[in-house]
Write a protein that holds these residues in place. Structure first.
Motif, PDB file in Angstrom:
ATOM      1  N   ARG A 222       0.826  -1.222   0.000  1.00 12.64           N
ATOM      2  CA  ARG A 222       0.000   0.000   0.000  1.00 12.64           C
ATOM      3  C   ARG A 222       0.852   1.262   0.000  1.00 12.64           C
ATOM      4  NH1 ARG A 222      -3.289  -3.158   3.555  1.00 12.64           N
ATOM      5  NH2 ARG A 222      -2.239  -2.232   5.384  1.00 12.64           N
ATOM      6  N   ALA A 223       2.095   1.148   0.473  1.00 11.83           N
ATOM      7  CA  ALA A 223       2.976   2.322   0.527  1.00 11.83           C
ATOM      8  C   ALA A 223       3.735   2.546  -0.787  1.00 11.83           C
ATOM      9  CB  ALA A 223       3.978   2.164   1.674  1.00 11.83           C
ATOM     10  N   LEU A 224       3.582   1.642  -1.766  1.00 11.15           N
ATOM     11  CA  LEU A 224       4.272   1.811  -3.039  1.00 11.15           C
ATOM     12  C   LEU A 224       3.664   2.975  -3.825  1.00 11.15           C
ATOM     13  CD1 LEU A 224       4.539  -1.927  -4.214  1.00 11.15           C
ATOM     14  CD2 LEU A 224       6.387  -0.497  -3.333  1.00 11.15           C
ATOM     15  N   PRO A 225       4.409   3.540  -4.768  1.00  7.52           N
ATOM     16  CA  PRO A 225       3.815   4.542  -5.670  1.00  7.52           C
ATOM     17  C   PRO A 225       2.604   3.958  -6.390  1.00  7.52           C
ATOM     18  CG  PRO A 225       6.206   4.482  -5.912  1.00  7.52           C
ATOM     19  CD  PRO A 225       5.841   3.326  -5.030  1.00  7.52           C
ATOM     20  N   GLU A 226       1.680   4.821  -6.753  1.00  2.95           N
ATOM     21  CA  GLU A 226       0.426   4.354  -7.348  1.00  2.95           C
ATOM     22  C   GLU A 226       0.654   3.478  -8.573  1.00  2.95           C
ATOM     23  OE1 GLU A 226      -3.725   6.148  -9.239  1.00  2.95           O
ATOM     24  OE2 GLU A 226      -2.275   7.489  -8.287  1.00  2.95           O
ATOM     25  N   ALA A 227       1.592   3.865  -9.425  1.00  2.91           N
ATOM     26  CA  ALA A 227       1.857   3.079 -10.637  1.00  2.91           C
ATOM     27  C   ALA A 227       2.325   1.674 -10.277  1.00  2.91           C
ATOM     28  CB  ALA A 227       2.891   3.788 -11.505  1.00  2.91           C
ATOM     29  N   ASP A 228       3.138   1.556  -9.223  1.00  5.49           N
ATOM     30  CA  ASP A 228       3.617   0.239  -8.797  1.00  5.49           C
ATOM     31  C   ASP A 228       2.496  -0.579  -8.169  1.00  5.49           C
ATOM     32  OD1 ASP A 228       6.069   0.900  -9.741  1.00  5.49           O
ATOM     33  OD2 ASP A 228       7.048   1.123  -7.804  1.00  5.49           O
ATOM     34  N   ARG A 229       1.602   0.086  -7.429  1.00 14.42           N
ATOM     35  CA  ARG A 229       0.470  -0.648  -6.841  1.00 14.42           C
ATOM     36  C   ARG A 229      -0.414  -1.233  -7.935  1.00 14.42           C
ATOM     37  NH1 ARG A 229      -0.091   3.995  -3.674  1.00 14.42           N
ATOM     38  NH2 ARG A 229      -2.141   4.438  -4.597  1.00 14.42           N
ATOM     39  N   ARG A 230      -0.669  -0.421  -8.961  1.00 21.49           N
ATOM     40  CA  ARG A 230      -1.486  -0.924 -10.073  1.00 21.49           C
ATOM     41  C   ARG A 230      -0.787  -2.085 -10.777  1.00 21.49           C
ATOM     42  NH1 ARG A 230      -2.447   4.664 -11.351  1.00 21.49           N
ATOM     43  NH2 ARG A 230      -0.942   4.459 -13.075  1.00 21.49           N
ATOM     44  N   GLU A 231       0.541  -1.972 -10.924  1.00 22.25           N
ATOM     45  CA  GLU A 231       1.281  -3.044 -11.584  1.00 22.25           C
ATOM     46  C   GLU A 231       1.244  -4.322 -10.752  1.00 22.25           C
ATOM     47  OE1 GLU A 231       3.746  -4.777 -14.643  1.00 22.25           O
ATOM     48  OE2 GLU A 231       2.158  -3.267 -14.465  1.00 22.25           O
ATOM     49  N   VAL A 232       1.369  -4.214  -9.440  1.00 22.22           N
ATOM     50  CA  VAL A 232       1.269  -5.393  -8.572  1.00 22.22           C
ATOM     51  C   VAL A 232      -0.092  -6.047  -8.740  1.00 22.22           C
ATOM     52  CG1 VAL A 232       1.139  -6.172  -6.185  1.00 22.22           C
ATOM     53  CG2 VAL A 232       2.981  -4.626  -6.871  1.00 22.22           C
ATOM     54  N   ALA A 233      -1.165  -5.239  -8.732  1.00 22.65           N
ATOM     55  CA  ALA A 233      -2.508  -5.792  -8.886  1.00 22.65           C
ATOM     56  C   ALA A 233      -2.648  -6.511 -10.229  1.00 22.65           C
ATOM     57  CB  ALA A 233      -3.543  -4.673  -8.777  1.00 22.65           C
ATOM     58  N   ARG A 234      -2.075  -5.933 -11.274  1.00 22.80           N
ATOM     59  CA  ARG A 234      -2.161  -6.572 -12.594  1.00 22.80           C
ATOM     60  C   ARG A 234      -1.377  -7.888 -12.612  1.00 22.80           C
ATOM     61  NH1 ARG A 234       0.445  -7.234 -17.307  1.00 22.80           N
ATOM     62  NH2 ARG A 234       2.367  -6.268 -16.528  1.00 22.80           N
ATOM     63  N   LEU A 235      -0.179  -7.871 -12.056  1.00 23.52           N
ATOM     64  CA  LEU A 235       0.653  -9.081 -12.067  1.00 23.52           C
ATOM     65  C   LEU A 235       0.058 -10.190 -11.219  1.00 23.52           C
ATOM     66  CD1 LEU A 235       4.198  -7.436 -11.800  1.00 23.52           C
ATOM     67  CD2 LEU A 235       3.086  -8.331 -13.847  1.00 23.52           C
ATOM     68  N   LEU A 236      -0.587  -9.832 -10.120  1.00 28.16           N
ATOM     69  CA  LEU A 236      -1.205 -10.859  -9.273  1.00 28.16           C
ATOM     70  C   LEU A 236      -2.297 -11.616 -10.033  1.00 28.16           C
ATOM     71  CD1 LEU A 236      -1.482  -9.036  -5.825  1.00 28.16           C
ATOM     72  CD2 LEU A 236       0.063 -10.898  -6.446  1.00 28.16           C
ATOM     73  N   GLY A 237      -2.871 -10.973 -11.056  1.00 27.19           N
ATOM     74  CA  GLY A 237      -3.851 -11.658 -11.882  1.00 27.19           C
ATOM     75  C   GLY A 237      -3.268 -12.793 -12.693  1.00 27.19           C
ATOM     76  N   HIS A 238      -1.925 -12.824 -12.830  1.00 25.01           N
ATOM     77  CA  HIS A 238      -1.239 -13.915 -13.538  1.00 25.01           C
ATOM     78  C   HIS A 238      -0.761 -14.999 -12.572  1.00 25.01           C
ATOM     79  CE1 HIS A 238      -1.065 -11.782 -17.410  1.00 25.01           C
ATOM     80  NE2 HIS A 238      -0.860 -10.684 -16.685  1.00 25.01           N
ATOM     81  N   CYS A 239      -1.020 -14.830 -11.289  1.00 24.80           N
ATOM     82  CA  CYS A 239      -0.603 -15.808 -10.270  1.00 24.80           C
ATOM     83  C   CYS A 239      -1.861 -16.405  -9.670  1.00 24.80           C
ATOM     84  CB  CYS A 239       0.259 -15.136  -9.212  1.00 24.80           C
ATOM     85  SG  CYS A 239       1.734 -14.340  -9.863  1.00 24.80           S
ATOM     86  N   THR A 240      -2.317 -17.528 -10.212  1.00 22.97           N
ATOM     87  CA  THR A 240      -3.639 -18.064  -9.868  1.00 22.97           C
ATOM     88  C   THR A 240      -3.592 -19.526  -9.443  1.00 22.97           C
ATOM     89  OG1 THR A 240      -4.002 -18.605 -12.201  1.00 22.97           O
ATOM     90  CG2 THR A 240      -4.782 -16.449 -11.440  1.00 22.97           C
ATOM     91  N   GLN A 241      -2.467 -19.967  -8.894  1.00 25.96           N
ATOM     92  CA  GLN A 241      -2.340 -21.367  -8.499  1.00 25.96           C
ATOM     93  C   GLN A 241      -2.717 -21.548  -7.024  1.00 25.96           C
ATOM     94  OE1 GLN A 241      -1.643 -23.654 -10.919  1.00 25.96           O
ATOM     95  NE2 GLN A 241      -1.728 -21.848 -12.259  1.00 25.96           N
ATOM     96  N   ARG A 242      -2.785 -22.804  -6.613  1.00 29.18           N
ATOM     97  CA  ARG A 242      -3.121 -23.109  -5.219  1.00 29.18           C
ATOM     98  C   ARG A 242      -1.917 -22.905  -4.299  1.00 29.18           C
ATOM     99  NH1 ARG A 242      -7.885 -25.817  -4.511  1.00 29.18           N
ATOM    100  NH2 ARG A 242      -7.533 -25.136  -2.358  1.00 29.18           N
TER     101      ARG A 242
END
Length: 585
Positions: A235-255
């Motif tokens: 949450r303390a990352l720059p806004e652009a990095d927070r958005r990038e983390v959210a986007r990348l987490l969408g590619h991590c969908t395993q158990r």
């Protein structure tokens, strides 16, 4: 079974601990002497030690001062048994041992054991005082890799670039067991003995750079062992990095998911630590603000070239360099190994011969690859020992290779010849000088019976053209229409110095492995200077050995050998021949 007798610590240990007990440096002291290990008849479970209390401000530290059996050749071991009130501390390794001083290159006055203990406690006091009065968060961040190793239940190889932006990386599995995390599986494969990673299954993981000290002056690394703690720093990352983390987490969908954290340290590059989520329910734990998934610390063992190379003095900048080594015998084998350890990215080997048992005591490979071609055996040895080096074998004579693949010289940054065949080497020398596109070259050769060795650099670029001086310059005919002789020679020309043990095909030039290693080292140092563009001219370096064994069998050295007063001789221009048909044309 009889009880083992109580072990008696060395008198110096008893005396030193008694001195400490009386000194007042620690309160409520209690001496503990070694005891036999349970169920065994010998060997202590630990060193002689003393426990006591050190009070600093409002904190009371219960410390154990252990004297290892090697004391006073080794430092005392200071262990933090407890702190009142409770306080988490950095600089603790293993079983809460205080890392107050590195023993690397540390000089101890072994005749003053009490002084060693005093100084150790003084440094420990200074460190603990610094930690309780401020800077604890900075020290946690600085030492997080060492701290993380203690609670870690999983250990993985790591080749992840600690960038300033989040990015996807990959977990690599062998038989469904995670073994590594890497940005580039192919590059990671170059660090494996197999030189491949295509046999490993892959899964996305995420790398996230965080700056915990800037966010929380009371940073405690235990926060990162829970998903809510990691989310706090995201949450303390720059806004652009927070958005990038959210986007990348969408590619991590395993158990099962892995997160690599790039923790910013006050000094030095970012540290890399891992967090494993073994049972993901629903969304990724970092994408769900309410997730409380189990998180397991993962110790990451760095395996990347940028980390490994400098620790051995290798240069990561040499990774893109390509060196062609002609002749993979005693000298060439040592040169190949030295350059691989220096960080050269590609080494091409040229030699048609195979290893024989007779090579055992004069080759870097010993008898490991008998009956295998030298280029294949040396290739296996280099790839067994050194990561990130590509080895290209040519099982043929250099003269055939130049006919079949004439562009091979121009494809390399340097050629090193250790053939031991002057005729072929002069042909190679002429081919190198035949084109401005060809790289510099080094010729290295040995004299018999330890009398010496030589290294010549040639075709070295300068501001305009190339520096004069080449292998051909060294050869002349002192008698008109007589045989060619090497002007650098230490052994009198015209004599056959080879030995014959079993008849045709078994002749060899007598020299020791130390002689070939010495010559190879000189050649390798020339090579590195050329590749770093630090060598000028066409220097000829000769090392002078002991002529005793040489003269004992009736041989005589040349006037040049006698004229050299020291162990080395370096010539810049004395060997250059103005009428040389190769480098003067």
């Amino acid at each position: 079974m009889s009880r083992a007798p109580a072990l008696q610590p060395p008198p110096i240990h008893v005396e030193t601990l008694g001195h400490l007990q009386r000194s007042g440096l620690l309160a409520e002291c209690q001496v503990v002497l070694p005891t036999p290990a349970a169920g065994r008849t010998g060997g202590p479970t630990g060193e002689a030690s003393l426990s006591g209390y050190m009070t600093l401000g409002s904190y009371k530290f219960h410390l154990r001062v252990g004297l290892p059996l090697a004391f006073p050749l080794r430092l005392p071991e200071l262990t933090v048994l407890s702190v009142e009130p409770q306080l988490e501390l950095p600089h603790l390794v293993g079983d809460h041992q205080l890392c107050f001083e590195s023993e690397t290159n540390l000089l101890l006055d072994r005749r003053d054991p009490w002084g060693i203990v005093q100084e150790s406690l003084a440094r420990a006091r200074e460190m603990l005082h610094r930690l309780i009065t401020g800077g604890r968060a900075e020290e946690f961040a600085q030492e997080i890799v060492a701290y993380w190793a203690t609670p870690a239940r999983i250990r993985l190889d790591c080749d992840v670039d600690a960038t300033e932006r989040p990015h996807l990386t990959q977990i690599l599995f062998s038989k469904q067991v995670p073994i590594a995390v890497a940005d580039d599986p192919f590059a990671y494969g170059q660090s494996r003995r197999e030189r491949r990673a295509d046999d490993l299954a892959r899964q996305n993981a995420i790398y996230i750079p965080i700056d915990p000290v800037a966010v929380d002056p009371e940073f405690d690394p235990r926060e990162l062992m829970k998903p809510e703690g990691i989310r706090k720093y995201i949450r303390a990352l720059p806004e652009a990095d927070r958005r990038e983390v959210a986007r990348l987490l969408g590619h991590c969908t395993q158990r099962q998911e892995l997160v690599v954290l790039g923790v910013k340290r006050p000094r030095g590059e970012r540290a890399r630590v891992g967090v494993w989520f073994p049972r993901v329910r629903g969304k990724h734990p970092l994408a769900d603000e309410l997730a409380q998934d189990l998180a397991i610390p993962v110790a990451l063992r760095r395996r990347d070239l940028a980390f490994l190379a400098p620790r051995g003095g290798a240069g990561a900048e040499l990774q893109k360099r390509q060196v062609l080594i002609v002749g993979c015998g005693a000298v060439g084998g040592h040169v190949a190994l030295i350059l691989a350890r220096a960080g050269i990215g590609q080494i091409s080997l040229v030699d048609p011969d195979s290893f024989e048992l007779e090579n055992t005591y004069r080759h870097v490979c010993g008898m490991a690859h008998v009956d295998l071609t030298k280029v294949q055996g040396l290739r296996q040895e280099l790839q067994r020992l050194i990561p990130y080096v590509k080895v290209v074998p040519y099982e043929e004579e250099i003269e055939n290779l130049l006919v079949r693949q004439p562009e091979v010289l121009a494809q390399h940054d340097l050629v090193i010849s250790a053939l031991g065949s002057p005729t072929v080497e002069m042909h190679l020398n002429e081919r190198i000088w035949s084109s401005t596109k060809h790289p510099p070259a080094i010729f290295a050769w040995l004299e018999p019976l330890g009398i010496g060795g030589h290294v010549l650099a040639t075709h070295v670029p300068k501001a305009e053209g190339f520096s004069r001086g080449c292998l051909e310059c060294l050869y002349h005919r002192p008698v008109e229409e007589g045989p060619l002789e090497n002007r650098a020679a230490f052994a009198t020309p015209g004599i056959n110095y080879t030995r014959d043990v079993l008849g045709c095909g078994s002749t060899y030039l007598p020299f020791a492995d130390l002689d070939s290693l010495r010559t190879a080292e000189m050649a390798a140092r020339f090579a590195l200077r050329i590749l770093h563009r630090q060598l000028e001219g066409a220097p000829l370096v000769s090392w002078k050995g002991d002529a005793l064994a040489f003269e004992k069998v009736g041989y005589r050295a040349t006037p040049r050998f006698d004229a050299i007063s020291g162990p080395f001789s370096e010539e810049q221009v004395a060997h250059v021949r103005e009428s040389c048909p190769v480098c003067a044309s």
